[in-house]
Write an enzyme that holds these catalytic residues in place. Sequence first.
Site, PDB file in Angstrom:
ATOM      1  N   PRO A  53     -85.244  52.214  22.082  1.00  0.00           N
ATOM      2  CA  PRO A  53     -86.013  53.372  22.577  1.00  0.00           C
ATOM      3  C   PRO A  53     -87.142  53.760  21.622  1.00  0.00           C
ATOM      4  CG  PRO A  53     -83.645  53.827  22.636  1.00  0.00           C
ATOM      5  CD  PRO A  53     -83.809  52.550  21.877  1.00  0.00           C
ATOM      6  N   ASP A  54     -88.206  54.347  22.217  1.00  0.00           N
ATOM      7  CA  ASP A  54     -89.307  54.888  21.412  1.00  0.00           C
ATOM      8  C   ASP A  54     -88.869  56.284  20.979  1.00  0.00           C
ATOM      9  OD1 ASP A  54     -91.723  55.522  20.274  1.00  0.00           O
ATOM     10  OD2 ASP A  54     -92.770  55.841  22.177  1.00  0.00           O
ATOM     11  N   ALA A  55     -87.974  56.308  20.014  1.00  0.00           N
ATOM     12  CA  ALA A  55     -87.335  57.572  19.615  1.00  0.00           C
ATOM     13  C   ALA A  55     -87.041  57.556  18.118  1.00  0.00           C
ATOM     14  CB  ALA A  55     -86.062  57.770  20.425  1.00  0.00           C
ATOM     15  N   LYS A 116     -88.560  61.830  16.836  1.00  0.00           N
ATOM     16  CA  LYS A 116     -89.329  62.189  18.030  1.00  0.00           C
ATOM     17  C   LYS A 116     -88.893  61.328  19.218  1.00  0.00           C
ATOM     18  CE  LYS A 116     -91.583  58.558  19.009  1.00  0.00           C
ATOM     19  NZ  LYS A 116     -92.627  57.817  19.657  1.00  0.00           N
ATOM     20  N   ASN A 118     -90.571  59.602  22.983  1.00  0.00           N
ATOM     21  CA  ASN A 118     -91.852  59.309  23.635  1.00  0.00           C
ATOM     22  C   ASN A 118     -92.318  60.521  24.446  1.00  0.00           C
ATOM     23  OD1 ASN A 118     -93.498  58.258  26.142  1.00  0.00           O
ATOM     24  ND2 ASN A 118     -93.718  56.739  24.536  1.00  0.00           N
TER      25      ASN A 118
END
Length: 298
Positions: A53-55, A116, A118
């Site tokens: 994940p973009d996390a 954070k 996305n």
Amino acid sequence: MNQSENLVNLLEKKPIVKVCGAYDAMSAKLVEAHDFDAIWAGSFAISAIHNVPDASILTMTEFFDAASNMAQSCEIPVIADCDTGYGDANNVRYLVKKYENAGIAGICIEDKTFPKQNSLLKNGNNQLLSEKDFVAKILAANDVKQNKAFSIIARVEALISGIGMEEALKRAYAYEKAGADLILIHSKKISPEEIFEFSESWKGSSPLVVIPTTYYSVKIDELISHNIKMVIYANQTLRAAHLALNNLLGKMKDANNMDEIQNEMSPMDDIFKLQEMFEIKSQEKDIEEKLRKLGYIS
Ligand code: SPV
Ligand code: MG
């Protein structure tokens, strides 16, 4: 001229700087071959090719490796998406040194809390960092950069978080005052209205940057007339590659032979050309000649 200076130069000369996202060195090279001005090493695409994940899952080192591979392969500037800066102002200090030394033209940091998520994720967590703590990150970035032209892009997430226009503008002015070279105003609306409202109110001198992923129908002319100086097409290459592979694999699985997919792949020669495979022969010849001169070969 180094890549940071190239980017500043482009911003001065062009009505709008067109930046396209890449996810690895090959996609970056293709972006360059298609005459974009610069490359965006985005966290969404780089996370996606690691299938995470973009996390804030990948570490700074992994994002850095991806961006510096792009910078090594390309002659146009690379802008690295550094999420929230991977920590606090101390982490930002460290990353700026590392990215600048690797020949990357600039970095972008966003004013959300770590970890954070996305910005375009439905119901994602878009909690903002305090203005003071983000200003500290920009001050640290400025403190450590060696080349004046190395771009620090401050990404304002106030519209993404839903806190509103007033806060977005207030923060943008604070980030500019702290030394941000460019302001990226991000939006997840399907129309560019709030971006235009922001740009019409913006009286600062830092150029504005946008990422029209959700409001993709906006025209280049409209961006220019609203005083936007840089447009980033952040993730289209990743999504196109995903679609192409999915289509190809779907056909390959049931095919008796590979005839019907031949037109859905690039010829090997195209890849050889991109990876400079053809240069190998002349380089070998050159070394052979030198070895001969040194008496190793008769
Ligand atoms: C990215 O490409 O990683 C970005 C842009 O940060 S967005 O996906 O819109 O957050
Ligand atoms: Mg990102």
